[in-house]
Design a protein around this motif. Structure first.
Motif, short mmCIF file in Angstrom:
data_model
loop_
_atom_site.label_atom_id
_atom_site.label_comp_id
_atom_site.label_asym_id
_atom_site.label_seq_id
_atom_site.Cartn_x
_atom_site.Cartn_y
_atom_site.Cartn_z
N HIS A 177 -0.28 3.38 11.32
CA HIS A 177 0.69 2.29 11.24
C HIS A 177 0.25 1.01 11.95
CE1 HIS A 177 3.52 5.02 9.32
NE2 HIS A 177 3.13 5.93 10.20
N GLU A 178 -1.05 0.90 12.24
CA GLU A 178 -1.54 -0.36 12.78
C GLU A 178 -2.88 -0.68 12.12
OE1 GLU A 178 -3.75 2.64 14.72
OE2 GLU A 178 -1.57 2.45 14.64
N THR A 179 -3.18 -1.98 12.06
CA THR A 179 -4.37 -2.43 11.32
C THR A 179 -5.65 -1.84 11.88
OG1 THR A 179 -3.25 -4.50 10.73
CG2 THR A 179 -5.65 -4.47 10.57
N HIS B 152 1.91 -1.94 -1.44
CA HIS B 152 0.70 -1.10 -1.38
C HIS B 152 0.34 -0.79 0.06
CE1 HIS B 152 -0.29 -0.88 -5.57
NE2 HIS B 152 -0.47 -2.19 -5.71
N ARG B 153 0.38 -1.82 0.90
CA ARG B 153 0.02 -1.63 2.31
C ARG B 153 0.97 -0.64 2.99
NH1 ARG B 153 -2.26 -6.23 6.20
NH2 ARG B 153 -2.16 -5.14 8.20
N THR B 154 2.24 -0.74 2.68
CA THR B 154 3.23 0.18 3.26
C THR B 154 2.96 1.62 2.82
OG1 THR B 154 4.91 -1.57 3.31
CG2 THR B 154 5.70 0.71 3.40
N ARG B 155 2.64 1.80 1.53
CA ARG B 155 2.35 3.16 1.03
C ARG B 155 1.09 3.73 1.67
NH1 ARG B 155 4.21 1.18 -3.95
NH2 ARG B 155 2.10 0.88 -4.74
N ILE B 156 0.09 2.87 1.87
CA ILE B 156 -1.15 3.33 2.52
C ILE B 156 -0.83 3.85 3.92
CG2 ILE B 156 -3.34 2.55 3.52
CD1 ILE B 156 -3.45 0.53 1.13
N MET B 157 -0.04 3.11 4.67
CA MET B 157 0.31 3.52 6.03
C MET B 157 1.10 4.83 6.02
SD MET B 157 1.28 -0.09 7.90
CE MET B 157 -0.01 -1.19 8.48
N LYS B 158 1.98 4.96 5.04
CA LYS B 158 2.78 6.19 4.97
C LYS B 158 1.90 7.39 4.62
CE LYS B 158 6.91 8.12 2.77
NZ LYS B 158 8.02 7.86 1.80
#
Length: 215
Positions: free
Chosen positions: A198-200, A187-193
């Motif tokens: 790409h950073e918190t 989920h976190r990867t998809r959100i970044m994409k």
């Protein structure tokens, strides 16, 4: 003053106890029955499933699960319930996101003492209520199916984003949502994409802009 013959049942969800106490006193004076209270979105969802209230009154910026996404889940569990959002946000995109979630009342917190009772009566009549100052034209355009920019994130992704912005680790997110570590990481990867962030720190700023957390 008009009183319902059978008190309508209300669920109040706000992470500030003093706000809940004030709203509860206001509603009980008006003849409503506050049957449950909650301090975060997950607790509100559990309480709604147990009590199936007539109306749920939700603060927008609650921990763990914000008011809009909590409303979406509550309305799936209790389709007959009416949802009212309490918020400090008056920008059009917040209002539209609330309407998309099925919320029928949008009350600005600074006007809650004057507007909330009226909002409850309106939504129980099957109407929509917006605090003065909220653009009715924006809502009408959406309801008329005018072209509106879609939210790039799913409900679950917004839930994960909120937890990331609150400082939760991937392991903590997995535990809170009852999912595997791998799923939480996905989920976190998809959100970044989807957000191209790409950073918190950037995700936190995005969550603040979206109203998922308070700055």
């Amino acid at each position: 003053m008009w009183r319902p013959t059978v008190p309508n049942r209300i669920l109040l969800a706000d992470d500030h106890a003093i706000v809940r106490q004030g709203l509860k006193a206001l509603l009980e004076r008006e003849g409503f029955a506050v049957v449950a209270e909650a301090t975060d979105g997950h607790e509100a969802l559990r309480a709604a499933r147990e009590r199936c209230p007539d109306v749920v009154v939700l603060d927008f910026s609650m921990p763990l699960l914000n008011g809009i996404d909590a409303a979406r889940e509550i309305l799936r569990a209790c389709p007959a319930a009416k949802a009212i959002l309490l918020t400090m946000h008056t920008d059009d995109h917040y209002v539209l996101e609330a309407v998309r979630a099925g919320i029928k009342g949008y009350v600005v917190k600074t006007q809650a003492s004057a507007d909330l009772v009226r909002a409850i009566h309106e939504v129980l009549r099957g109407m929509m209520y917006l605090s003065p100052g909220i653009s009715q034209a924006v809502v009408e355009a959406y309801l008329a199916k005018s072209e509106m920019p879609p939210d790039p994130l799913t409900s679950r992704e917004r839930e994960v984003l909120q937890l990331v912005a609150e400082g939760k680790s991937t392991k903590e997110i997995a535990r809170l949502l009852g999912i595997s570590f791998k799923t939480a990481e996905s989920h976190r990867t998809r959100i970044m994409k989807k957000t191209d962030i790409h950073e918190t720190a950037g995700l936190v700023r995005y969550a603040v802009r979206r109203g998922l957390i308070q700055p």
